[in-house]
Write a protein that holds these residues in place. Structure first.
Motif, PDB file in Angstrom:
ATOM      1  N   LEU A 175       6.864   1.891  -7.532  1.00 57.13           N
ATOM      2  CA  LEU A 175       6.389   3.051  -8.118  1.00 57.13           C
ATOM      3  C   LEU A 175       4.805   2.699  -8.052  1.00 57.13           C
ATOM      4  O   LEU A 175       4.346   1.835  -8.578  1.00 57.13           O
ATOM      5  N   CYS A 176       4.200   3.880  -7.443  1.00 52.47           N
ATOM      6  CA  CYS A 176       2.673   3.442  -7.130  1.00 52.47           C
ATOM      7  C   CYS A 176       2.226   4.146  -8.442  1.00 52.47           C
ATOM      8  O   CYS A 176       2.497   5.052  -9.025  1.00 52.47           O
ATOM      9  N   PRO A 177       1.338   3.140  -9.161  1.00 59.99           N
ATOM     10  CA  PRO A 177       0.649   3.644 -10.387  1.00 59.99           C
ATOM     11  C   PRO A 177      -0.485   4.551 -10.404  1.00 59.99           C
ATOM     12  O   PRO A 177      -0.880   5.102 -11.244  1.00 59.99           O
ATOM     13  N   TYR A 178      -0.787   4.935  -9.167  1.00 63.35           N
ATOM     14  CA  TYR A 178      -1.976   5.666  -8.711  1.00 63.35           C
ATOM     15  C   TYR A 178      -1.647   7.310  -8.619  1.00 63.35           C
ATOM     16  O   TYR A 178      -1.937   8.410  -9.275  1.00 63.35           O
ATOM     17  N   CYS A 179      -0.413   7.604  -8.032  1.00 63.17           N
ATOM     18  CA  CYS A 179       0.111   9.029  -7.627  1.00 63.17           C
ATOM     19  C   CYS A 179       1.535   9.092  -8.102  1.00 63.17           C
ATOM     20  O   CYS A 179       2.081  10.311  -8.054  1.00 63.17           O
ATOM     21  N   GLY A 180       2.294   8.018  -8.385  1.00 60.98           N
ATOM     22  CA  GLY A 180       3.644   8.240  -9.066  1.00 60.98           C
ATOM     23  C   GLY A 180       4.531   8.221  -7.868  1.00 60.98           C
ATOM     24  O   GLY A 180       5.980   8.511  -8.086  1.00 60.98           O
ATOM     25  N   GLU A 181       4.233   8.066  -6.451  1.00 63.19           N
ATOM     26  CA  GLU A 181       5.170   7.847  -5.582  1.00 63.19           C
ATOM     27  C   GLU A 181       6.208   6.749  -5.583  1.00 63.19           C
ATOM     28  O   GLU A 181       5.756   5.751  -5.812  1.00 63.19           O
ATOM     29  N   GLN A 182       7.415   6.894  -5.269  1.00 68.90           N
ATOM     30  CA  GLN A 182       8.402   6.202  -5.072  1.00 68.90           C
ATOM     31  C   GLN A 182       8.699   5.741  -3.921  1.00 68.90           C
ATOM     32  O   GLN A 182       9.090   6.677  -3.020  1.00 68.90           O
ATOM     33  N   ALA A 222       1.045  -1.204   0.036  1.00 68.01           N
ATOM     34  CA  ALA A 222       0.042  -0.022  -0.071  1.00 68.01           C
ATOM     35  C   ALA A 222       0.741   1.131   0.155  1.00 68.01           C
ATOM     36  O   ALA A 222       1.727   1.282   0.722  1.00 68.01           O
ATOM     37  N   CYS A 223       0.708   2.268  -0.956  1.00 65.77           N
ATOM     38  CA  CYS A 223       1.484   3.351  -0.962  1.00 65.77           C
ATOM     39  C   CYS A 223       1.252   4.438   0.397  1.00 65.77           C
ATOM     40  O   CYS A 223       0.290   4.374   0.796  1.00 65.77           O
ATOM     41  N   PRO A 224       2.470   4.698   0.670  1.00 69.54           N
ATOM     42  CA  PRO A 224       2.571   5.362   1.902  1.00 69.54           C
ATOM     43  C   PRO A 224       1.955   6.928   1.821  1.00 69.54           C
ATOM     44  O   PRO A 224       1.733   7.592   2.688  1.00 69.54           O
ATOM     45  N   LYS A 225       1.767   7.323   0.487  1.00 66.85           N
ATOM     46  CA  LYS A 225       1.109   8.574   0.232  1.00 66.85           C
ATOM     47  C   LYS A 225      -0.292   8.638  -0.023  1.00 66.85           C
ATOM     48  O   LYS A 225      -0.794   9.345   0.585  1.00 66.85           O
ATOM     49  N   CYS A 226      -0.766   7.674  -1.088  1.00 65.48           N
ATOM     50  CA  CYS A 226      -2.104   7.820  -1.211  1.00 65.48           C
ATOM     51  C   CYS A 226      -2.849   6.348  -0.490  1.00 65.48           C
ATOM     52  O   CYS A 226      -4.229   6.538  -0.702  1.00 65.48           O
ATOM     53  N   GLU A 227      -2.033   5.490   0.037  1.00 64.78           N
ATOM     54  CA  GLU A 227      -2.539   4.360   0.643  1.00 64.78           C
ATOM     55  C   GLU A 227      -3.230   3.478  -0.190  1.00 64.78           C
ATOM     56  O   GLU A 227      -4.178   2.447   0.281  1.00 64.78           O
TER      57      GLU A 227
END
Ligand SMILES: [Zn+2]
Length: 63
Positions: A31-38, A8-13
Motif C-alpha cells: 500500500l503506497c502511503p502517498y497516493c493509496g495505490e495498492q 517505488a509506487c507504479p502510480k506516483c513513483e
C-alpha cells in the motif's frame, strides 16, 4: 536483523519502506502511503533491496 526493501509506487513513483515481515503471506499487496495505490511487488516501478541493490520487476512496462 529485520529485512526490508523500498519499492517505488507504479502510480506516483515515490519510494517507501516495507518490512519483509509484512509480506510473509504470498500475494499480499503493498500500500503506497502517498497516493493509496495498492500493488504487488512485481508491479513496482523499481525496488531497492535492504543491501542497496536496485532491480526492476520484469513485468513492468516501460512507459
Ligand atoms: Zn503512490
Amino acid at each position: 536483523m529485520v529485512k526490508h526493501f523500498d519499492p517505488a509506487c507504479p502510480k506516483c513513483e515515490k519510494k517507501f519502506h516495507v518490512h519483509h515481515e509484512d509480506l510473509r503471506h504470498a500475494g499480499i499487496k503493498l500500500l503506497c502511503p502517498y497516493c493509496g495505490e495498492q500493488f504487488h511487488v512485481d508491479e513496482a516501478a523499481s525496488v531497492v533491496e535492504h543491501d542497496g541493490t536496485l532491480w526492476r520487476p520484469s513485468g513492468t512496462p516501460s512507459r
